[in-house]
Design a protein around this motif. Structure first.
Motif, short mmCIF file in Angstrom:
data_model
loop_
_atom_site.label_atom_id
_atom_site.label_comp_id
_atom_site.label_asym_id
_atom_site.label_seq_id
_atom_site.Cartn_x
_atom_site.Cartn_y
_atom_site.Cartn_z
N PRO A 35 -2.97 13.55 -7.65
CA PRO A 35 -4.10 12.78 -8.19
C PRO A 35 -3.67 11.38 -8.63
CG PRO A 35 -3.94 14.95 -9.24
CD PRO A 35 -2.70 14.75 -8.42
N GLN A 36 -4.57 10.43 -8.49
CA GLN A 36 -4.28 9.05 -8.88
C GLN A 36 -3.87 8.96 -10.34
OE1 GLN A 36 -4.25 6.28 -6.75
NE2 GLN A 36 -3.28 5.30 -8.49
N GLU A 37 -4.51 9.75 -11.21
CA GLU A 37 -4.19 9.73 -12.64
C GLU A 37 -2.74 10.15 -12.88
OE1 GLU A 37 -6.85 11.76 -11.51
OE2 GLU A 37 -8.24 10.10 -11.68
N ALA A 38 -2.29 11.17 -12.16
CA ALA A 38 -0.90 11.64 -12.31
C ALA A 38 0.07 10.57 -11.83
CB ALA A 38 -0.70 12.93 -11.53
N TRP A 39 -0.22 9.96 -10.69
CA TRP A 39 0.62 8.89 -10.14
C TRP A 39 0.71 7.73 -11.14
CZ3 TRP A 39 4.12 8.30 -6.47
CH2 TRP A 39 4.48 7.03 -6.04
N THR B 273 13.43 5.52 -2.99
CA THR B 273 12.05 5.16 -2.72
C THR B 273 11.20 6.41 -2.87
OG1 THR B 273 12.71 3.39 -1.22
CG2 THR B 273 10.46 4.20 -1.01
N ILE B 274 10.22 6.33 -3.76
CA ILE B 274 9.35 7.47 -4.01
C ILE B 274 7.98 7.21 -3.40
CG2 ILE B 274 10.58 8.17 -6.08
CD1 ILE B 274 8.42 6.85 -7.74
N HIS B 275 7.25 8.27 -3.14
CA HIS B 275 5.94 8.14 -2.50
C HIS B 275 4.96 9.13 -3.11
CE1 HIS B 275 8.29 11.17 -0.40
NE2 HIS B 275 7.15 11.78 -0.18
N ARG B 276 3.72 8.80 -3.01
CA ARG B 276 2.65 9.65 -3.50
C ARG B 276 2.18 10.54 -2.36
NH1 ARG B 276 -3.31 7.69 -4.75
NH2 ARG B 276 -4.16 9.71 -5.35
N LEU B 277 2.07 11.83 -2.63
CA LEU B 277 1.56 12.76 -1.63
C LEU B 277 0.03 12.76 -1.67
CD1 LEU B 277 3.96 15.81 -2.13
CD2 LEU B 277 4.12 13.98 -0.44
N ASP B 278 -0.58 13.23 -0.60
CA ASP B 278 -2.03 13.25 -0.52
C ASP B 278 -2.67 14.08 -1.63
OD1 ASP B 278 -1.93 11.66 1.74
OD2 ASP B 278 -2.04 13.36 3.13
N ASP B 279 -1.99 15.13 -2.08
CA ASP B 279 -2.57 15.98 -3.12
C ASP B 279 -2.17 15.57 -4.54
OD1 ASP B 279 0.05 16.80 -2.84
OD2 ASP B 279 -0.39 18.94 -2.96
N GLY C 286 6.22 14.47 -11.74
CA GLY C 286 7.40 14.05 -12.50
C GLY C 286 8.65 14.82 -12.08
N LEU C 287 8.50 16.11 -11.85
CA LEU C 287 9.63 16.93 -11.40
C LEU C 287 10.10 16.50 -10.01
CD1 LEU C 287 8.52 20.45 -12.65
CD2 LEU C 287 10.42 19.07 -13.51
N ARG C 288 9.15 16.21 -9.12
CA ARG C 288 9.51 15.78 -7.77
C ARG C 288 10.24 14.43 -7.80
NH1 ARG C 288 4.78 14.88 -5.19
NH2 ARG C 288 5.15 12.73 -4.67
N VAL C 289 9.72 13.49 -8.59
CA VAL C 289 10.37 12.18 -8.71
C VAL C 289 11.74 12.32 -9.34
CG1 VAL C 289 10.21 9.93 -9.87
CG2 VAL C 289 8.21 10.87 -8.70
N PRO D 159 2.27 24.11 -14.01
CA PRO D 159 2.47 22.74 -14.48
C PRO D 159 1.30 21.86 -14.06
CG PRO D 159 3.95 23.25 -12.67
CD PRO D 159 3.22 24.50 -13.00
N SER D 160 1.04 20.85 -14.87
CA SER D 160 -0.04 19.91 -14.55
C SER D 160 0.38 19.07 -13.34
CB SER D 160 -0.31 19.00 -15.75
OG SER D 160 0.77 18.10 -15.93
N PRO D 161 -0.58 18.41 -12.70
CA PRO D 161 -0.22 17.54 -11.57
C PRO D 161 0.80 16.47 -11.95
CG PRO D 161 -2.58 17.93 -11.59
CD PRO D 161 -2.02 18.52 -12.86
N ALA D 162 0.68 15.91 -13.16
CA ALA D 162 1.64 14.88 -13.59
C ALA D 162 3.02 15.49 -13.78
CB ALA D 162 1.16 14.21 -14.88
N GLU D 163 3.08 16.72 -14.30
CA GLU D 163 4.38 17.39 -14.47
C GLU D 163 5.01 17.69 -13.12
OE1 GLU D 163 3.70 19.76 -18.68
OE2 GLU D 163 2.90 20.63 -16.84
#
Length: 103
Positions: free
Chosen positions: A47-51, A39-45, A20-23, A13-17
């Motif tokens: 990518p900004q584009e996916a977020w 409350t959701i959070h962005r992981l270090d890995d 999306g699955l995690r969220v 799966p792509s980083p955005a996918e």
């Protein structure tokens, strides 16, 4: 028999996918569904584009309120859907007489 070339191999799966699955899993957790907030959070890995893509998709979702927190997390809140409302008709549930205690 040899495998045919037409069979698709499993793809990553792509980083955005993945995000999306995690969220989605966080939103669908029993506790989040009970309180209608997560409350959701962005992981270090991530990518900004996916977020950004996932935040844009969430922003377009009707009935979803987003709060961007100072620590970089995002709190999502939603109300009860109309088809989830449970209406109890009191006429169907008449009070039962209490039985005498056996002691």
């Amino acid at each position: 028999m040899a495998r045919q070339k037409g069979v698709q191999e499993a793809r990553k799966p792509s980083p955005a996918e993945r995000l999306g699955l995690r969220v989605s899993a966080m939103i669908n957790s029993p506790i989040a569904q009970l309180v209608r907030r997560v409350t959701i959070h962005r992981l270090d890995d991530d990518p900004q584009e996916a977020w950004d893509a996932v935040m844009e998709m969430l922003a377009e979702t009707d009935g979803l309120n987003m709060t961007f927190n100072d620590d970089g997390t995002v709190t999502l809140e939603w109300g009860q859907r109309e088809d989830e409302e449970v209406v109890m008709d009191d006429s169907e549930h008449e009070p039962q007489e209490e039985a005498a205690a056996p002691f």
